[in-house]
Design a protein around this motif. Structure first.
Motif, PDB file in Angstrom:
ATOM      1  N   VAL A  40      13.657   8.868 -13.570  1.00  0.00           N
ATOM      2  CA  VAL A  40      14.519   7.992 -14.379  1.00  0.00           C
ATOM      3  C   VAL A  40      13.660   7.148 -15.301  1.00  0.00           C
ATOM      4  O   VAL A  40      13.902   7.076 -16.513  1.00  0.00           O
ATOM      5  CB  VAL A  40      15.400   7.097 -13.480  1.00  0.00           C
ATOM      6  N   ALA A  41      12.621   6.530 -14.751  1.00  0.00           N
ATOM      7  CA  ALA A  41      11.746   5.666 -15.552  1.00  0.00           C
ATOM      8  C   ALA A  41      10.998   6.467 -16.617  1.00  0.00           C
ATOM      9  O   ALA A  41      10.813   5.995 -17.727  1.00  0.00           O
ATOM     10  CB  ALA A  41      10.766   4.939 -14.646  1.00  0.00           C
ATOM     11  N   GLU A  85       0.825  -1.210   0.000  1.00  0.00           N
ATOM     12  CA  GLU A  85       0.000   0.000   0.000  1.00  0.00           C
ATOM     13  C   GLU A  85       0.861   1.263   0.000  1.00  0.00           C
ATOM     14  O   GLU A  85       0.567   2.217  -0.710  1.00  0.00           O
ATOM     15  CB  GLU A  85      -0.930  -0.004   1.214  1.00  0.00           C
ATOM     16  N   GLY A  86       1.928   1.275   0.768  1.00  0.00           N
ATOM     17  CA  GLY A  86       2.803   2.453   0.820  1.00  0.00           C
ATOM     18  C   GLY A  86       3.433   2.746  -0.527  1.00  0.00           C
ATOM     19  O   GLY A  86       3.496   3.915  -0.952  1.00  0.00           O
ATOM     20  N   ASP A  87       3.889   1.698  -1.214  1.00  0.00           N
ATOM     21  CA  ASP A  87       4.465   1.889  -2.543  1.00  0.00           C
ATOM     22  C   ASP A  87       3.417   2.386  -3.525  1.00  0.00           C
ATOM     23  O   ASP A  87       3.679   3.289  -4.320  1.00  0.00           O
ATOM     24  CB  ASP A  87       5.085   0.586  -3.067  1.00  0.00           C
ATOM     25  N   ARG A  88       2.217   1.817  -3.479  1.00  0.00           N
ATOM     26  CA  ARG A  88       1.151   2.245  -4.396  1.00  0.00           C
ATOM     27  C   ARG A  88       0.810   3.719  -4.194  1.00  0.00           C
ATOM     28  O   ARG A  88       0.639   4.459  -5.156  1.00  0.00           O
ATOM     29  CB  ARG A  88      -0.104   1.387  -4.201  1.00  0.00           C
ATOM     30  N   GLU A  89       0.713   4.140  -2.939  1.00  0.00           N
ATOM     31  CA  GLU A  89       0.393   5.540  -2.653  1.00  0.00           C
ATOM     32  C   GLU A  89       1.493   6.475  -3.133  1.00  0.00           C
ATOM     33  O   GLU A  89       1.220   7.515  -3.727  1.00  0.00           O
ATOM     34  CB  GLU A  89       0.157   5.734  -1.157  1.00  0.00           C
ATOM     35  N   ALA A  92       1.266   9.314  -6.235  1.00  0.00           N
ATOM     36  CA  ALA A  92       1.614  10.727  -6.042  1.00  0.00           C
ATOM     37  C   ALA A  92       2.726  11.154  -6.990  1.00  0.00           C
ATOM     38  O   ALA A  92       2.685  12.255  -7.557  1.00  0.00           O
ATOM     39  CB  ALA A  92       2.033  10.965  -4.592  1.00  0.00           C
ATOM     40  N   ASP A  93       3.721  10.304  -7.195  1.00  0.00           N
ATOM     41  CA  ASP A  93       4.885  10.672  -8.004  1.00  0.00           C
ATOM     42  C   ASP A  93       4.614  10.696  -9.502  1.00  0.00           C
ATOM     43  O   ASP A  93       5.182  11.519 -10.221  1.00  0.00           O
ATOM     44  CB  ASP A  93       6.056   9.721  -7.726  1.00  0.00           C
ATOM     45  N   VAL A  94       3.760   9.800  -9.985  1.00  0.00           N
ATOM     46  CA  VAL A  94       3.514   9.738 -11.435  1.00  0.00           C
ATOM     47  C   VAL A  94       2.937  11.061 -11.935  1.00  0.00           C
ATOM     48  O   VAL A  94       3.309  11.533 -13.006  1.00  0.00           O
ATOM     49  CB  VAL A  94       2.598   8.544 -11.791  1.00  0.00           C
ATOM     50  N   GLY A  95       2.079  11.661 -11.163  1.00  0.00           N
ATOM     51  CA  GLY A  95       1.491  12.939 -11.561  1.00  0.00           C
ATOM     52  C   GLY A  95       2.478  14.081 -11.642  1.00  0.00           C
ATOM     53  O   GLY A  95       2.245  15.077 -12.325  1.00  0.00           O
ATOM     54  N   ARG A  96       3.591  13.944 -10.992  1.00  0.00           N
ATOM     55  CA  ARG A  96       4.599  15.007 -11.019  1.00  0.00           C
ATOM     56  C   ARG A  96       5.902  14.520 -11.668  1.00  0.00           C
ATOM     57  O   ARG A  96       6.988  14.924 -11.285  1.00  0.00           O
ATOM     58  CB  ARG A  96       4.846  15.538  -9.614  1.00  0.00           C
ATOM     59  N   ARG A 153       0.263   6.267 -17.587  1.00  0.00           N
ATOM     60  CA  ARG A 153      -0.241   4.933 -17.230  1.00  0.00           C
ATOM     61  C   ARG A 153       0.873   3.893 -17.350  1.00  0.00           C
ATOM     62  O   ARG A 153       1.012   3.020 -16.489  1.00  0.00           O
ATOM     63  CB  ARG A 153      -1.437   4.561 -18.112  1.00  0.00           C
ATOM     64  N   ALA A 154       1.659   3.979 -18.418  1.00  0.00           N
ATOM     65  CA  ALA A 154       2.766   3.031 -18.602  1.00  0.00           C
ATOM     66  C   ALA A 154       3.804   3.198 -17.497  1.00  0.00           C
ATOM     67  O   ALA A 154       4.340   2.211 -16.982  1.00  0.00           O
ATOM     68  CB  ALA A 154       3.404   3.233 -19.973  1.00  0.00           C
ATOM     69  N   LEU A 155       4.087   4.440 -17.129  1.00  0.00           N
ATOM     70  CA  LEU A 155       5.038   4.711 -16.052  1.00  0.00           C
ATOM     71  C   LEU A 155       4.548   4.096 -14.747  1.00  0.00           C
ATOM     72  O   LEU A 155       5.312   3.453 -14.022  1.00  0.00           O
ATOM     73  CB  LEU A 155       5.240   6.216 -15.898  1.00  0.00           C
ATOM     74  N   SER A 156       3.277   4.250 -14.466  1.00  0.00           N
ATOM     75  CA  SER A 156       2.707   3.671 -13.250  1.00  0.00           C
ATOM     76  C   SER A 156       2.834   2.150 -13.266  1.00  0.00           C
ATOM     77  O   SER A 156       3.240   1.541 -12.263  1.00  0.00           O
ATOM     78  CB  SER A 156       1.246   4.077 -13.131  1.00  0.00           C
ATOM     79  N   ARG A 157       2.505   1.520 -14.400  1.00  0.00           N
ATOM     80  CA  ARG A 157       2.630   0.059 -14.496  1.00  0.00           C
ATOM     81  C   ARG A 157       4.069  -0.390 -14.289  1.00  0.00           C
ATOM     82  O   ARG A 157       4.328  -1.379 -13.588  1.00  0.00           O
ATOM     83  CB  ARG A 157       2.119  -0.429 -15.860  1.00  0.00           C
TER      84      ARG A 157
END
Length: 89
Positions: A85-86, A28-32, A36-40, A61-65
């Motif tokens: 980096v990703a 859960e901590g990683d998902r949260e 938050a980070d993908v949007g920025r 979406r790809a970055l999140s996956r």
């Protein structure tokens, strides 16, 4: 460019994709943190490096996956900054 994906796939064995990424979920901590980070995760001038037809929403979406898959493979292994980096890769 050679990144060793074939060797990694062979080393993981048959069914590894489904074993790791379809049945397991990141913490859960990683998902949260990833949400938050993908949007920025904007990278200056990324659109100039991207191929024609670049879609920023699909990129997010790809970055999140990608980051979630990393967390399944390496639980607790995500840290802030990996998103930049990703996103560039």
């Amino acid at each position: 460019m050679r990144v060793g994906a074939v060797e990694l796939s062979r080393a993981a064995g048959p069914g590894s994709y489904f074993g790791f990424f379809c049945r397991l979920t990141p913490g859960e901590g990683d998902r949260e943190q990833i949400a938050a980070d993908v949007g920025r995760s904007s990278v200056d001038l990324l659109s100039e490096l991207a191929p024609p037809g670049y879609d920023e929403e699909e990129h997010s979406r790809a970055l999140s996956r990608l980051l979630l898959a990393w967390c399944v493979r390496r639980p607790g292994g995500y840290c802030q900054g990996m998103n930049f980096v990703a996103a560039s890769i």
